[in-house]
Write an enzyme that holds these catalytic residues in place. Structure first.
Site, PDB file in Angstrom:
ATOM      1  N   ILE A 274       0.815  -1.218   0.000  1.00 37.34           N
ATOM      2  CA  ILE A 274       0.000   0.000   0.000  1.00 37.34           C
ATOM      3  C   ILE A 274       0.848   1.267   0.000  1.00 37.34           C
ATOM      4  O   ILE A 274       0.422   2.299  -0.532  1.00 37.34           O
ATOM      5  CB  ILE A 274      -0.967   0.017   1.197  1.00 37.34           C
ATOM      6  CG1 ILE A 274      -0.197   0.005   2.529  1.00 37.34           C
ATOM      7  CG2 ILE A 274      -1.942  -1.144   1.124  1.00 37.34           C
ATOM      8  CD1 ILE A 274      -1.080   0.252   3.750  1.00 37.34           C
ATOM      9  N   CYS A 336      -2.137 -12.210   0.489  1.00 33.58           N
ATOM     10  CA  CYS A 336      -1.053 -11.222   0.491  1.00 33.58           C
ATOM     11  C   CYS A 336      -0.473 -11.251   1.896  1.00 33.58           C
ATOM     12  O   CYS A 336      -0.092 -12.319   2.381  1.00 33.58           O
ATOM     13  CB  CYS A 336      -1.552  -9.845   0.074  1.00 33.58           C
ATOM     14  SG  CYS A 336      -3.024  -9.252   0.917  1.00 33.58           S
TER      15      CYS A 336
END
Length: 617
Positions: A274, A336
């Site tokens: 992110i 993930c």
């Protein structure tokens, strides 16, 4: 209202940020509890919702006034010049407070009132039924069952109450696997392909470190593999770059050891985290906001931002899922780190490629509810709804929408909805006007009682369905079950209508879809006129249509007037300034070839020649 010091300021200038001669509009600026409103001398209104504001910057005082620059989460940038510094300072401080709320109850959704009663509100929230969606997939069945292990959120707080797991997985196996997975996010079913039993499952990374193992987790993966009798192995897809996953092993996490899990094939797909995505978007926005860039400089900046490379990486991962399920008939487990960002992207896009239902308007809403909202994508943290840690903000869902947009560009007939639908959803993940995207998981949303205190976005979009319909959508595309996009670099374009949708003075263009919708309306009007004429002709004894009778049939109809003049008009006259239509090049508009199992790109749909829109084969 206690944060509002100044409610009205006159003689404020709104600058055109791409004008080379500082072109501006003069008007009055109003500050309300929910919006910033600018009304110019021609009474044109510019509304900015406080929750859309990402940053406010007060620049140094100039001879013409005090500059105030506002950047919004929907990529609008406004540049005001306030005559008096004191007024500018008051507005600046007010917007800092109003754009960053401390608690959910202060968000717009809790005060928004669309004049619906409680029954209408309840019906709106019941529009999407995930239990019915799993039934549509054929689940529960002989291999998959609904588990009540998480009914009280005791197994995983960020998962939904209802979890679908292999029928052979016992409660001890479910609980043990949860204890071995980051945040307790054990492997569960996301999508099941009817007819083959190949499935997409999702989870978070295991707490394996360098050598730890968990028998319950190994048994659960084996049960997922056996739930697909058509293949003896399954894929485990780690969406992270391999180096990142290895680094997590040092922290006691990591990825599955193939020696401990029977019949699995491991695959890394390399989507960045992110923080990288947030930085990439910031670089992209810096390029977009620069004035006077040459074409070469713009493309160089776009390339160096890495944004389109990240979009390609996400789509490539989804394509891998689709091919594994269709070509190899293998189930796929996706994770993930924590299983709520990249995992949501890949699972939802993989399902979109596989299942034409998700390419309808209602199906797309179901997909978002299933893979994003119910499985705990942290919308409030990623979108910065509250005044929290800025390092948690990241455009994960924006990337998903952009991936879908690229698919609509390659397969314009395959999607029921248009670009405006995607833009409207993006608008409301930040607006906090509806309750769908508030909170970070289902448990948190239930505690906030969002279904009792706020409204759902979906019925409002469906009420405006005509506005969001894709005129190129073909029911034949429903027979096409799988899309295979081409991810060669030349297929990725800058999404101008996302990042410059509010910059109306920047190379104004008319979209191809708007042209086709207008053509459809003209065709419908002509068909109605023909029916009326045929009815009148039948009334004539000698079959002669008089001039008086002609004028009795829609005398004001432009289409009829054109027909009576016996001219050969252009279908849609286009001014010289509108000839450059986005998506009109051969690479932009494609049909689908339904002769193969995977669809391919096809030739141009609409072209402009001498100011005339034409259909080409």
């Amino acid at each position: 209202m206690e944060h509002i010091r100044t409610t009205k300021v006159e003689q404020v200038k709104l600058l055109d940020r791409f004008s080379t001669n500082n072109k501006s509009l003069t008007g009055t600026l109003y500050l309300t509890a929910t919006h910033l409103l600018f009304i110019d001398a021609q009474q044109k209104e510019t509304w900015i919702l406080h929750h859309h504001i990402a940053s406010v910057e007060k620049l140094a005082l100039t001879t013409s006034g005090c500059p105030l620059v506002i950047q919004c989460k929907n990529f609008r940038i406004v540049h005001f010049i306030v005559p008096r510094e004191r007024d500018c300072h008051d507005i600046y401080n007010s917007l800092l407070q109003l754009s960053k709320q401390a608690k959910y109850e202060d968000l717009y959704a809790f005060s928004y009132n669309p004049k619906q009663n409680d029954t209408e509100r309840r019906n709106g929230w019941q529009l999407i039924d995930l239990a019915a969606e799993y039934e549509r997939m054929g689940v529960p069945n002989a291999n998959w069952q609904l588990s009540d292990a998480n009914r009280e959120y005791k197994v995983c707080e960020t998962y939904p109450r209802e979890l679908y797991v292999p029928r052979t997985a016992s409660r001890p196996v479910i609980v043990g696997s949860s204890n071995f997975r980051s945040k307790g996010r054990l492997p569960v079913l996301s999508y099941c392909r009817q007819g083959t039993e190949a499935a997409i499952c999702r989870c978070s990374q295991p707490l394996s470190g360098f050598s730890a193992r968990c028998l319950e987790d190994e048994h659960l993966l084996q049960a997922i593999s056996k739930a697909n009798p058509g293949n003896r192995y399954m894929y485990v897809v780690d969406t992270r770059p391999k180096l990142n996953a290895i680094a997590n092993r040092a922290a006691g996490k990591g990825y599955e050891n193939e020696d401990n899990y029977s019949n699995i094939r491991f695959q890394f797909v390399g989507i960045e985290n992110i923080h990288v995505m947030r930085s990439s978007l910031q670089k992209l926005l810096e390029v977009n906001g620069s004035k006077g860039l040459s074409v070469n400089d713009f493309y160089s900046g776009l390339e160096s931002s890495g944004w389109l490379r990240h979009i390609k990486a996400v789509l490539d991962a989804a394509i891998f899922l689709a091919k594994a399920i269709v070509v190899e008939n293998a189930s796929v487990l996706v994770h993930c780190s924590d299983g709520w960002d990249r995992t949501s992207q890949v699972c939802s896009l993989g399902s979109l490629l596989l299942d034409s239902y998700y390419r309808t308007m209602k199906g797309f809403m179901v997909l978002i509810e299933k893979d994003w909202i119910s499985f705990g994508h942290k919308f409030s943290e990623r979108c910065g709804h509250l005044d929290g840690d800025p390092r948690e903000v990241s455009p994960v869902f924006t990337q998903f929408l952009e991936c879908v947009w690229h698919l609509t560009q390659q397969f314009p007939q395959a999607f029921e909805f248009n670009e405006a639908f995607l833009l409207q959803i993006h608008e409301h993940i930040h607006s906090c006007q509806f309750g769908n995207f508030l909170g970070n998981c289902q448990k948190e949303r239930e505690e906030l009682r969002l279904k009792e205190k706020t409204y759902s976005l979906w019925p409002f979009l469906l009420d405006d369905k005509k506005k969001y319909l894709n005129p190129l959508y073909s029911s034949k595309s429903q027979r096409l079950t799988v899309l295979e996009p081409n991810t060669a670099s030349f297929n990725f374009k800058f999404w101008r209508n996302m990042y410059h949708q509010f910059d109306r003075t920047l190379h104004p263009r008319q979209s191809v879809l708007s042209i086709i919708m207008n053509m459809n309306e003209q065709s419908k009007q002509l068909e109605e006129d023909i029916k009326d004429l045929e009815a009148k002709i039948k009334q004539c004894k000698n079959g002669i249509l008089t001039k008086e009778l002609l004028h009795a049939v829609h005398p004001e109809s432009p289409a009829l007037k054109t027909s009576l003049c016996l001219k050969e008009p252009s279908l849609l006259p286009v001014k010289d300034t509108l000839r450059a239509i986005e998506g009109s090049s051969p690479a932009d508009n494609r049909y689908c070839d339904y002769a193969e199992e995977f669809s391919k790109s096809e030739p141009t749909v609409v072209s402009l020649e001498y100011g005339v829109a034409r259909m080409t084969c």
